[in-house]
Design an enzyme around this catalytic site. Structure first.
Site, PDB file in Angstrom:
ATOM      1  CG  ASP A 136      -2.296   0.570   0.951  1.00  0.00           C
ATOM      2  OD1 ASP A 136      -2.359   1.791   0.707  1.00  0.00           O
ATOM      3  OD2 ASP A 136      -3.297  -0.156   0.973  1.00  0.00           O
ATOM      4  CG  ASP A 156      -5.581   3.432  17.861  1.00  0.00           C
ATOM      5  OD1 ASP A 156      -5.329   3.693  19.051  1.00  0.00           O
ATOM      6  OD2 ASP A 156      -6.549   3.911  17.242  1.00  0.00           O
ATOM      7  CB  VAL A 191      -8.751   1.844  15.060  1.00  0.00           C
ATOM      8  CG1 VAL A 191      -8.862   0.636  14.139  1.00  0.00           C
ATOM      9  CG2 VAL A 191      -9.551   3.008  14.485  1.00  0.00           C
ATOM     10  CG  HIS A 216      -5.466   3.424   1.078  1.00  0.00           C
ATOM     11  ND1 HIS A 216      -5.052   2.136   0.814  1.00  0.00           N
ATOM     12  CD2 HIS A 216      -6.785   3.452   0.793  1.00  0.00           C
ATOM     13  CE1 HIS A 216      -6.081   1.423   0.391  1.00  0.00           C
ATOM     14  NE2 HIS A 216      -7.146   2.191   0.364  1.00  0.00           N
ATOM     15  CB  VAL A 226      -6.121 -13.154  -5.786  1.00  0.00           C
ATOM     16  CG1 VAL A 226      -6.298 -11.954  -4.853  1.00  0.00           C
ATOM     17  CG2 VAL A 226      -4.679 -13.221  -6.299  1.00  0.00           C
ATOM     18  CB  SER A 274      -9.633  -0.179   0.645  1.00  0.00           C
ATOM     19  OG  SER A 274      -8.934   0.156  -0.504  1.00  0.00           O
ATOM     20  CB  ALA A 329      -9.518  -8.693  -6.805  1.00  0.00           C
TER      21      ALA A 329
END
Length: 437
Positions: free
Chosen positions: A54, A63, A107, A88, A200, A249, A195
């Site tokens: 990413d 966190d 989170v 992201h 995958v 995502s 994907a």
């Protein structure tokens, strides 16, 4: 190969202390999954490394402290992947392995004791997060495999046809027993790459009622659906920043976390058996539509059911059940097989060399031109040459930008009262099914 990120965000969401303390309450996916009572007593992802390919990951986010391993940077910068100028990658890492902070604040990831290997690639924020010209997908994927990742999270999607090196890198990961998870995409069109690669796990996004998000891509490659609408995650604007997102995502990160939970609880299982556990235990869609289907795949991913005893899978085939599925965008010419090197190592090699495809294409062009010339001399109109592989209808392709991290601009987040009230957790009935052969 070019690419976009997969989860839509409102960037730079203000996060004062009171707001931050409420974040955990807004993580409806954890409530729906009954993580505290039904998941974490069984597995929290201990001992599993999840690679996040990413925009990098901020290790100082409150966190994520202690969760982020040194990784690699394929964006052209000289970092170890623990830099995130976009946010992201930090968000995806927090949904996988965040541990919160203080007393029930911040989170919490679905696999809070897993570790994250950040693999930074060239994704730039221009509206949506979009891959730069030097997006090195094969190098990034091979690095993750060779540095201990048992699960690889790929929260980005692309619209362009892939290269032999891309395909060879995916085959390399399959051969090395890695679970790869990628977002289907956010354009309401065909499932995007990576994907769409056989092997995958392709993930679509659902809302808190279990309904598929309108913009979630769909097709025969779709494997599972997971929470992806109205998702809070860690941000990169400060150590206390949070993001509010909708997109595949975020759904991808949750499925990667489920894979980590299973690999931690059942370390002897192969990647294929982990995938079989997830697809055979998936909850039925709320509309009770027959599965697998193009919008839900095998159903809604369930961490507690994926972790439940499943001797039929554990004692069954070890191969990846997704290797034989079709590709709706058209597979490459199977007459030139991809060769996967067996020795581990970095770099992007491994497939049939690109120049060999070019040379073969040149010969084919000469042959076709010769046939056309002879047919015209005979006074006949030549038939068009067949395509080297089936092409989908032109309108089925997303707009021609490369890989898109599956971003989607979400409306303003809801305003919460001092003591917000939440609807009952969505309950998904069991829907047993056979794994894909």
């Amino acid at each position: 190969m070019a690419v976009l990120a997969a989860g839509a965000l409102v960037w730079g969401l203000a996060a004062g202390p009171a707001f931050a303390d409420n974040i955990r309450d807004q993580q409806w996916a954890l409530q729906a999954y009954k993580a505290t009572s039904d998941v974490w007593p069984i597995s929290q992802g201990d001992g599993v490394t999840v690679a996040v390919i990413d925009t990098g990951v901020d290790p100082d986010q409150q966190d994520l402290i202690g969760q982020i391993l040194p990784g690699a940077d394929f964006s052209g910068d000289q970092t170890d992947g623990r830099v995130d100028n976009d946010g992201h990658g930090t968000g995806m890492a927090s949904l996988i392995a965040g541990h919160g902070h203080g007393d029930q604040a911040g989170v919490m990831g679905l696999a809070p004791k897993a570790k994250v290997l950040p693999v930074r690639v060239s994704l730039e924020s221009v509206g949506d997060v979009q891959a730069g010209p030097d997006f090195r997908f094969p190098d990034a994927l091979r690095y993750a495999v060779d540095h201990g990742a048992k699960v690889i999270n790929m929260s980005f999607a692309g619209s362009m046809r892939t290269s032999p090196d891309d395909r060879a890198a995916v085959a390399y990961a399959v051969a090395h027993d890695v679970v790869m998870v990628a977002g289907a995409g956010n354009l309401g069109s065909v499932v995007s790459y990576p994907a769409a690669f056989p092997g995958v796990v392709a993930v679509g996004a659902i809302d808190r009622q279990g309904n598929i998000w309108d913009h979630s891509n769909y097709g025969p490659e779709l494997t599972l659906a997971a929470p992806g609408v109205g998702i809070y995650s860690a941000g990169n604007k400060s150590t206390t920043d949070y993001r509010y997102a909708t997109g595949t995502s975020d759904a991808t990160a949750y499925v990667s976390a489920i894979a980590a939970l299973v690999r931690s609880k059942y370390p002897a299982l192969s990647a294929g058996q982990v995938i079989r556990r997830m697809i055979t235990s998936a909850a039925a869609p709320p509309d009770h539509s027959k599965v697998p289907n193009d919008h839900y795949g095998y159903g809604i991913a369930s961490p507690s059911k994926s972790l439940a005893p499943n001797p039929a899978v554990d004692n069954g085939p070890k191969d990846n059940p997704l290797l034989s599925r079709v590709e709706s965008q058209g597979a490459p010419d199977t007459s030139s097989p991809v060769v996967v090197p067996q020795a581990a190592g970095g770099g992007s090699g491994g497939g049939t060399p690109g120049w060999l495809y070019g040379a073969g294409g040149g010969v084919l062009v000469l042959v076709v031109l010769g046939v056309v010339f002879l047919l015209r001399r005979a006074g006949r109109r030549p038939e068009p040459a067949p395509a080297a592989y089936p092409l989908p209808p032109q309108q089925s392709y997303p707009p021609q930008h490369p890989y898109q991290p599956q971003q989607y601009q979400h409306p303003q987040p809801p305003q919460y009262p001092d003591r917000p009230q939440y609807p009952d957790h969505p309950q998904y009935p069991e829907h047993p099914r056979d794994p894909r052969a």
